[in-house]
Design a protein around this motif. Structure first.
Motif, mmCIF file in Angstrom:
data_model
loop_
_atom_site.group_PDB
_atom_site.id
_atom_site.type_symbol
_atom_site.label_atom_id
_atom_site.label_comp_id
_atom_site.label_asym_id
_atom_site.label_seq_id
_atom_site.Cartn_x
_atom_site.Cartn_y
_atom_site.Cartn_z
ATOM 1 N N GLY A 59 0.819 -1.211 0.000
ATOM 2 C CA GLY A 59 0.000 0.000 0.000
ATOM 3 C C GLY A 59 0.853 1.261 0.000
ATOM 4 O O GLY A 59 0.526 2.251 -0.653
ATOM 5 N N GLN A 60 1.950 1.208 0.741
ATOM 6 C CA GLN A 60 2.869 2.347 0.771
ATOM 7 C C GLN A 60 3.542 2.525 -0.583
ATOM 8 O O GLN A 60 3.742 3.649 -1.035
ATOM 9 C CB GLN A 60 3.898 2.167 1.881
ATOM 10 N N LYS A 61 3.872 1.417 -1.249
ATOM 11 C CA LYS A 61 4.456 1.508 -2.589
ATOM 12 C C LYS A 61 3.469 2.123 -3.573
ATOM 13 O O LYS A 61 3.852 2.917 -4.430
ATOM 14 C CB LYS A 61 4.893 0.127 -3.081
ATOM 15 N N LYS A 62 2.190 1.769 -3.429
ATOM 16 C CA LYS A 62 1.164 2.329 -4.309
ATOM 17 C C LYS A 62 1.049 3.841 -4.075
ATOM 18 O O LYS A 62 0.988 4.623 -5.019
ATOM 19 C CB LYS A 62 -0.179 1.649 -4.062
ATOM 20 N N ARG A 63 1.056 4.259 -2.805
ATOM 21 C CA ARG A 63 0.995 5.695 -2.504
ATOM 22 C C ARG A 63 2.242 6.417 -2.984
ATOM 23 O O ARG A 63 2.173 7.551 -3.460
ATOM 24 C CB ARG A 63 0.774 5.918 -1.010
ATOM 25 N N LEU A 64 3.397 5.771 -2.883
ATOM 26 C CA LEU A 64 4.637 6.356 -3.397
ATOM 27 C C LEU A 64 4.527 6.581 -4.904
ATOM 28 O O LEU A 64 4.905 7.631 -5.413
ATOM 29 C CB LEU A 64 5.827 5.451 -3.081
ATOM 30 N N LEU A 70 2.157 12.801 -8.836
ATOM 31 C CA LEU A 70 1.735 14.134 -8.387
ATOM 32 C C LEU A 70 2.838 15.172 -8.604
ATOM 33 O O LEU A 70 2.554 16.336 -8.887
ATOM 34 C CB LEU A 70 1.338 14.103 -6.906
ATOM 35 N N LEU A 71 4.072 14.763 -8.484
ATOM 36 C CA LEU A 71 5.192 15.688 -8.678
ATOM 37 C C LEU A 71 5.290 16.200 -10.111
ATOM 38 O O LEU A 71 5.869 17.250 -10.352
ATOM 39 C CB LEU A 71 6.509 15.024 -8.278
ATOM 40 N N PRO A 75 -2.191 17.567 -15.573
ATOM 41 C CA PRO A 75 -3.514 18.185 -15.495
ATOM 42 C C PRO A 75 -4.608 17.187 -15.105
ATOM 43 O O PRO A 75 -5.575 17.546 -14.450
ATOM 44 C CB PRO A 75 -3.754 18.721 -16.900
ATOM 45 N N VAL A 76 -4.429 15.923 -15.447
ATOM 46 C CA VAL A 76 -5.398 14.872 -15.116
ATOM 47 C C VAL A 76 -4.629 13.613 -14.734
ATOM 48 O O VAL A 76 -3.636 13.265 -15.379
ATOM 49 C CB VAL A 76 -6.327 14.555 -16.305
ATOM 50 N N MET A 77 -5.108 12.934 -13.701
ATOM 51 C CA MET A 77 -4.500 11.665 -13.307
ATOM 52 C C MET A 77 -5.613 10.694 -12.954
ATOM 53 O O MET A 77 -6.460 10.980 -12.111
ATOM 54 C CB MET A 77 -3.581 11.872 -12.104
ATOM 55 N N LEU A 78 -5.634 9.557 -13.629
ATOM 56 C CA LEU A 78 -6.616 8.514 -13.346
ATOM 57 C C LEU A 78 -5.965 7.465 -12.454
ATOM 58 O O LEU A 78 -4.899 6.949 -12.764
ATOM 59 C CB LEU A 78 -7.105 7.875 -14.659
ATOM 60 N N VAL A 79 -6.634 7.150 -11.346
ATOM 61 C CA VAL A 79 -6.074 6.204 -10.384
ATOM 62 C C VAL A 79 -7.109 5.118 -10.120
ATOM 63 O O VAL A 79 -8.244 5.409 -9.764
ATOM 64 C CB VAL A 79 -5.701 6.911 -9.066
#
Length: 83
Positions: A59-64, A70-71, A75-79
């Motif tokens: 889960g931490q790897k996914k958030r990383l 994000l960096l 303009p758009v990010m699909l998750v």
């Protein structure tokens, strides 16, 4: 990135993917904000890990991974299932 910490991985990503006009201090501040927002502050100095070396959780790897995107200031990010 497996031998890098979360903070190092995000810092390196910021150098490569953030807008060129950003100063080094702005990049560093953005990295710290993302670490906080994604709940990675307690593990920020932990190594990401490899299949042979235990590191942060899945889960931490996914958030990383989300933080790395994000960096880029996209303009758009699909998750899908960001947990």
């Amino acid at each position: 990135p497996s031998v890098l910490t979360i903070r190092q991985t995000l810092t390196y990503t910021a150098e490569l993917r953030s807008p060129r006009e950003w100063s080094a201090s702005r990049r560093k501040k953005r990295v710290e904000v993302i670490i906080e927002q994604l709940g990675l502050a307690e593990k920020a100095d932990n190594v990401v890990g490899t299949p042979l070396k235990i590191g942060i959780s899945g889960g931490q790897k996914k958030r990383l991974s989300i933080g790395m995107d994000l960096l880029a200031e996209l303009p758009v990010m699909l998750v899908d299932e960001p947990t």
